[in-house]
Design a protein around this motif. Sequence first.
Motif, mmCIF file in Angstrom:
data_model
loop_
_atom_site.group_PDB
_atom_site.id
_atom_site.type_symbol
_atom_site.label_atom_id
_atom_site.label_comp_id
_atom_site.label_asym_id
_atom_site.label_seq_id
_atom_site.Cartn_x
_atom_site.Cartn_y
_atom_site.Cartn_z
ATOM 1 N N GLU A 241 0.805 -1.236 -0.159
ATOM 2 C CA GLU A 241 -0.116 0.096 0.076
ATOM 3 C C GLU A 241 0.818 1.383 -0.034
ATOM 4 N N HIS A 242 0.659 2.165 -0.916
ATOM 5 C CA HIS A 242 1.332 3.319 -1.017
ATOM 6 C C HIS A 242 0.441 4.401 -1.287
ATOM 7 N N SER A 243 0.636 5.828 -0.550
ATOM 8 C CA SER A 243 -0.086 6.698 -0.705
ATOM 9 C C SER A 243 0.010 7.576 -2.029
ATOM 10 N N ASP A 244 1.232 7.478 -2.789
ATOM 11 C CA ASP A 244 1.311 7.938 -4.053
ATOM 12 C C ASP A 244 1.785 6.821 -4.919
ATOM 13 N N PRO A 245 1.051 6.359 -5.796
ATOM 14 C CA PRO A 245 1.419 5.108 -6.663
ATOM 15 C C PRO A 245 2.519 5.972 -7.736
ATOM 16 N N ARG A 246 2.736 6.829 -8.029
ATOM 17 C CA ARG A 246 3.691 7.385 -9.135
ATOM 18 C C ARG A 246 4.966 7.753 -8.312
ATOM 19 N N THR A 247 5.213 7.426 -7.146
ATOM 20 C CA THR A 247 6.445 7.128 -6.569
ATOM 21 C C THR A 247 6.859 6.286 -5.619
ATOM 22 N N VAL A 248 7.352 5.255 -6.165
ATOM 23 C CA VAL A 248 7.475 3.772 -5.456
ATOM 24 C C VAL A 248 8.805 3.409 -5.562
ATOM 25 N N SER A 249 9.263 3.017 -4.274
ATOM 26 C CA SER A 249 10.743 2.403 -4.460
ATOM 27 C C SER A 249 10.628 1.262 -3.335
ATOM 28 N N ILE A 250 10.879 0.075 -3.883
ATOM 29 C CA ILE A 250 10.689 -1.235 -2.994
ATOM 30 C C ILE A 250 11.689 -2.065 -3.265
ATOM 31 N N GLY A 251 12.516 -2.867 -2.368
ATOM 32 C CA GLY A 251 13.415 -3.699 -2.643
ATOM 33 C C GLY A 251 13.010 -5.198 -2.357
ATOM 34 N N PHE A 252 13.431 -6.256 -2.872
ATOM 35 C CA PHE A 252 13.023 -7.447 -2.785
ATOM 36 C C PHE A 252 14.627 -8.229 -2.535
ATOM 37 N N THR A 253 14.427 -9.511 -1.911
ATOM 38 C CA THR A 253 15.621 -10.378 -1.849
ATOM 39 C C THR A 253 15.021 -11.753 -2.468
ATOM 40 N N SER A 254 15.916 -12.436 -3.292
ATOM 41 C CA SER A 254 15.578 -13.623 -3.935
ATOM 42 C C SER A 254 15.622 -14.767 -2.741
#
Length: 435
Positions: A241-254
Amino acid sequence: AASGSADADGDEAADELGTLGAAAPVPVTGEFGVDEAPSAAAARAAPAEAEAAAAEEELLAQLTQARQELLYEIRSYEDNQRHMRTSQMKQGEGQLLMLPVDTRVTCQWRVDEQRRLVRLVIATNNTMVIRGVVIFADRLFDGGESRLFVPKEQTTEAKVPICPAKDVSSDLMLKVMIGPRNGELFHVVEQSYALPRFSMYAPLPAASEAKPPGSRVSFTLGERAGRVVEWLNSSFNIAFEHSDPRTVSIGFTSLRDDSLLWVMVDGDRVEFRTENMELAGDLVQDLAEFTRCDELASTAEFPAAMAKFKEVLAQVDEHNASRLALAAGSAELCTAVKDLVVRAEDSRLLGDLTNMARTYTQIMSRNRELLAEHAKRAANQQALVDTLKSVNQMIQRAARLRVGSEKAGVIAACREGLKNGRLQVLFDVIQTGKA
């Protein structure tokens, strides 16, 4: 006299009628227009009537069996309802099974970072326990399309471990066996649940100090960039969930190799950061399919992959040079063998057996050299084929970073560059998508 004549005429008429009455019976026309007797037609109709009677008996038996099963099912429901209402059973009834009306089976995915897999958590909302789960899915299990999971303990929650070898989405068909604790009869609940394509990537915690990888692929998605958050919730094992969908930065690890993945959105610009070029192509294709984007151009920066690709191209040049040199050596040996064969034949015709034997010895030596050269050429050819496969795989990975005509243009430009020996064109096409 007149009376006698009349009597004679009557007798002749009677004889004629008797002759007509004794004529043969009228023939019966058969099925194919052939004259048949009534007994033959009846004989042909008998098997058809027998088959019809047998079909009716079989249908009647099936209907009777279905009726008995429905009556038994109705009786079981009635007994179960009485048992649920009065908590009493009649003598000889045995065990009854009736689930509470509000019984529900829920499913959700949960990441197990210690064992490096995901778990399908199946639970009931009351005291009914799960005694077993059968999962049917395509391209998910090695050696088959189904798995049976039986919990070690009677519990209302079952955690099924799943570790897909590749990033594939799959629709799971579940058959969950639930029932009362210590019971012998179970109710089978059928349910479907979707496995996200990138379920083997766990989101990094907010306090993580990991930095995004240096390799990336970036592109402009326009108005569709606002749907990246929806795509993340659909294709990854998260509820983002993000307040501004046009500014996103999320990291994942395999969960497979601990490699990092970053998804970034800045306005209408989308960027995937990962060292795995194949993963980047899968992400681009999946996002384009989710947003129904038919045309997509991108720029790619994969320094490690390009350095390895440069080594592969150097190996291709080496194998090509070796192939030409080995071909020239084999041609020289073939010419020498031909000359020796002619000399051996001349010695035979002249009766010089000593020289003939010496010449044939040289032929055998040259022949062994030819066999050795052939083995070298075969090994070099196989190595060349393997490196060319690597080149083709790199071109396919670069093409999957684009969609539509841009994808086809990358493949055509790379093949043209290989054909003309312009290797620098390959690097430009892979990075920018244009020659």
